[in-house]
Write a protein that holds these residues in place. Structure first.
Motif, PDB file in Angstrom:
ATOM      1  N   SER A   1      -7.421   5.481   9.704  1.00  0.00           N
ATOM      2  CA  SER A   1      -7.817   6.736   8.538  1.00  0.00           C
ATOM      3  C   SER A   1      -7.292   6.692   7.324  1.00  0.00           C
ATOM      4  N   GLU A   2      -6.085   6.112   7.120  1.00  0.00           N
ATOM      5  CA  GLU A   2      -5.674   6.255   5.843  1.00  0.00           C
ATOM      6  C   GLU A   2      -6.082   5.298   5.069  1.00  0.00           C
ATOM      7  N   ARG A   3      -6.652   3.988   5.682  1.00  0.00           N
ATOM      8  CA  ARG A   3      -7.218   2.863   4.958  1.00  0.00           C
ATOM      9  C   ARG A   3      -8.581   3.374   4.378  1.00  0.00           C
ATOM     10  N   ALA A   4      -9.261   4.198   5.393  1.00  0.00           N
ATOM     11  CA  ALA A   4     -10.502   4.880   4.997  1.00  0.00           C
ATOM     12  C   ALA A   4     -10.495   5.816   3.653  1.00  0.00           C
ATOM     13  N   ARG A   5      -9.297   6.547   3.579  1.00  0.00           N
ATOM     14  CA  ARG A   5      -9.047   7.344   2.467  1.00  0.00           C
ATOM     15  C   ARG A   5      -8.478   6.985   1.208  1.00  0.00           C
ATOM     16  N   ILE A   6      -7.966   5.700   1.285  1.00  0.00           N
ATOM     17  CA  ILE A   6      -7.236   5.436   0.085  1.00  0.00           C
ATOM     18  C   ILE A   6      -7.791   3.834  -0.263  1.00  0.00           C
ATOM     19  N   SER A   7      -7.930   3.322  -1.490  1.00  0.00           N
ATOM     20  CA  SER A   7      -8.278   2.460  -1.685  1.00  0.00           C
ATOM     21  C   SER A   7      -7.106   1.756  -2.729  1.00  0.00           C
ATOM     22  N   VAL A   8      -6.620   0.777  -2.096  1.00  0.00           N
ATOM     23  CA  VAL A   8      -5.850  -0.101  -2.988  1.00  0.00           C
ATOM     24  C   VAL A   8      -6.229  -1.080  -3.781  1.00  0.00           C
TER      25      VAL A   8
END
Length: 228
Positions: free
Chosen positions: A125-132
């Motif tokens: 869920s965090e990877r879906a919201r945050i682009s690194v």
């Protein structure tokens, strides 16, 4: 810098000086780092010098800050605090336990995470919201996520003495990811403990090469009544 992330009733102190003045440790503190290398001794002493500055702001006499289980700082009776240190920055916060139930602060270099760490600390869920994968970002979001989870854990653990895994806190940052260098975040815990909230509100700031986060859990924060 840390004072911008805590309420006015929370005493705070920080420093960019890697060394503390000579003679700032109590004998009991010296014993804790007797076998430590110089770098560890310097950060240990400097962050405790910050802690005693925070004590003075609250009108308290200076006192040693020893370590409990898992290195948890042991604060003077009637107070709640947190400390953090990374290369080039140390900070401490302290408040009366009549106003604050728990606190956690964390500082990290505003730099990319080491290879493989992003996958370990983040949820789908965090990877879906945050682009690194942003070229030359002002904010290294993976590092900021790590810092936010550290602030959650530092708030949670002294109150529960229960280990909390990176996968058990889901972080949402608030603010424009393209332009913001400070904002707020929400942490939703994916486990419960009696008397503990399941949602935490925090603040974050990226400045002077550091990513800094904080959580201040007020004494009257709503709690969960469930089992661990």
């Amino acid at each position: 810098m840390i004072e911008r992330l805590v309420p006015a009733y929370v005493a705070s102190a920080d420093t960019y000086d890697v060394d503390a003045p000579a003679g700032t440790l109590y004998p009991e503190e010296e014993q804790l780092i007797a076998a430590s290398v110089d770098r560890r001794r310097h950060e240990f002493a400097a962050v405790r010098a910050c802690a005693r500055r925070a004590m003075a702001t609250l009108g308290l006499p200076p006192a040693p800050v020893l370590r409990g289980v898992r290195g948890m700082p042991l604060w003077p009776a009637g107070t709640v605090g947190s400390m953090t240190h990374c290369d080039g920055y140390r900070a401490a916060v302290l408040a009366r336990d009549t106003e604050v139930r728990g606190m956690g602060i964390d500082a990290e270099p505003n730099a990319p995470l080491p290879p493989g760490v992003w996958e370990v600390i983040s949820l789908p869920s965090e990877r879906a919201r945050i682009s690194v994968d942003v070229k030359d970002p002002a904010v290294h979001w993976g590092r900021l996520l790590f810092s936010a989870k550290e602030s959650v854990f530092k708030t949670w653990y002294p109150l529960t003495l229960i280990e909390l895994d990176f996968s058990e806190a889901d972080i949402t940052f608030h603010g424009d990811p393209d332009t913001a260098t400070e904002g707020t975040f929400t942490a939703e815990l994916l486990r419960t403990a009696p008397g503990m909230p399941t949602s935490y509100a925090g603040k974050w700031l990226v400045e002077d090469g550091f990513a800094v986060t904080s959580i201040v859990l007020s004494a009257d924060a709503p709690v969960c009544r469930g089992d661990v």
